[in-house]
Every structure is written in structure tokens, then in C-alpha cells.
Scaffold this motif. Structure first.
Motif, PDB file in Angstrom:
ATOM      1  N   UNK A 250       0.832  -1.208   0.000  1.00 45.87           N
ATOM      2  CA  UNK A 250       0.000   0.000   0.000  1.00 45.87           C
ATOM      3  C   UNK A 250       0.871   1.263   0.000  1.00 45.87           C
ATOM      4  N   UNK A 251       2.034   1.163   0.682  1.00 46.53           N
ATOM      5  CA  UNK A 251       3.019   2.252   0.647  1.00 46.53           C
ATOM      6  C   UNK A 251       4.239   1.802  -0.154  1.00 46.53           C
ATOM      7  N   UNK A 252       4.870   2.732  -0.841  1.00 45.28           N
ATOM      8  CA  UNK A 252       6.115   2.436  -1.552  1.00 45.28           C
ATOM      9  C   UNK A 252       7.262   2.384  -0.543  1.00 45.28           C
ATOM     10  N   UNK A 253       8.423   1.928  -1.032  1.00 43.31           N
ATOM     11  CA  UNK A 253       9.632   1.918  -0.185  1.00 43.31           C
ATOM     12  C   UNK A 253       9.903   3.316   0.370  1.00 43.31           C
ATOM     13  N   UNK A 254       9.742   4.294  -0.515  1.00 42.45           N
ATOM     14  CA  UNK A 254      10.022   5.674  -0.128  1.00 42.45           C
ATOM     15  C   UNK A 254       9.044   6.144   0.959  1.00 42.45           C
TER      16      UNK A 254
END
Ligand code: FES
Length: 164
Positions: free
Chosen positions: A1-5
Motif C-alpha cells: 500500500x506504501x512504496x519503499x520511499x
């Protein structure tokens, strides 16, 4: 749901507090900025990141008017109705928007462009009445300036669509 960043940003927020749960407001902002609203699935994801019960996260979302648990318009018109704005006619602001866009409080226009929300003090009391449109503040509002703000958004959307 969230990127690595985004996850790195979450970790950075958590590191600012002795208790990682205190990062909840910032993490909810990341989620809402990304998706526009935070439904139960997204709230549960935030709860897992912060090791909180999902009910707690849902409670925060429903408590603060800046968070939304359902889709909103591309442009969120948040009208402050706290004391200074109320005394300087926030009723006029709401009535002008309702009439112009044909929506009630909490609703969005059929084209998905605008939604209307009530907000607590947005810290601009000296220039009441005011509203925020997403992150932009519009202050010392009059019926004319409200309509001009809406007109300029329509014009911008039209020109963006023309360029796409
Ligand atoms: S009361 Fe409206 S911005 Fe403070």
C-alpha cells in the motif's frame, strides 16, 4: 500500500517520537495525500505499521475533520466554521458554495471535482471568513471571491484536459 520511499518516511516519522504510535497523524497524512481518503483497509494498514488497534486509528480518522473515510472531490472545499469565521459570516461562504455547486455539506459534485466540508479553525482567524481548497487558503471571502476561486479551478481543469 506504501512504496519503499513512503515506508522510509514512516520510519523517519516514528523515529521522532519516544513512542512510535505518536507518529499517527503524520502517517495518516501520507495515506490521505496518496489516496485522497482512508477507508477501513487503509486504516488497518496504518494500525499495523504503528502497532495500534485498528479501532484506534479509525477513531482518530473520525475525530479529525481533516481526515476522510470516504472519497472526496479532487478539490476539497473546507470551510472554517469556528468562532472568528462564524462571526464573519461563514454561513454566507457555505450558502454560496452550496448554491454554486448544487451540493450539500459532505457531498461532492457529480463530476467528482468538488466536495464541501466543514472545518475547525484553520489558523487564519485574522482573515476570516476563510476556506481551504486542498492546501491553499482563500481568505476574506466574499460571494464574488468564492465564485472566482471556483471559476479559476474550472478554467484550470479545462485547460489541463485540453492539453492532455
Ligand atoms: S476561526 Fe476560522 S480560521 Fe480560525
Amino acid at each position: 500500500m506504501f512504496t519503499e520511499q513512503e515506508l522510509a518516511h514512516v520510519e523517519e516519522l516514528k523515529s521522532r517520537y519516544p513512542e512510535k504510535q505518536a507518529a499517527i497523524m503524520g502517517v495518516l497524512h501520507i495515506m490521505q495525500d496518496k489516496y485522497g481518503y482512508i477507508d477501513e483497509e487503509r486504516a488497518t494498514y496504518v494500525a499495523e505499521l504503528l502497532e495500534l488497534p485498528p479501532e484506534h486509528v479509525l477513531g482518530v480518522i473520525s475525530f479529525y475533520e481533516m481526515y476522510h473515510d470516504h472519497p472526496t472531490g479532487k478539490y476539497k472545499l473546507q470551510v472554517c466554521t469556528n468562532v472568528s469565521c462564524m462571526l464573519r459570516n461563514s454561513d454566507m461562504v457555505i450558502a454560496t458554495i452550496k448554491e454554486r455547486l448544487g451540493i450539500a455539506m459532505g457531498e461532492q459534485t457529480e463530476d467528482g471535482l468538488f466536495s464541501l466540508h466543514e472545518a475547525e479553525c484553520l489558523g487564519s482567524c485574522g482573515t476570516a471568513p476563510m476556506m481551504s481548497v486542498n492546501k491553499d487558503y482563500h481568505e476574506n471571502l466574499t460571494p464574488e471571491s468564492i465564485n472566482a476561486a471556483i471559476d479559476s479551478i474550472y478554467a484550470m481543469e479545462k485547460s489541463n484536459n485540453g492539453n492532455s
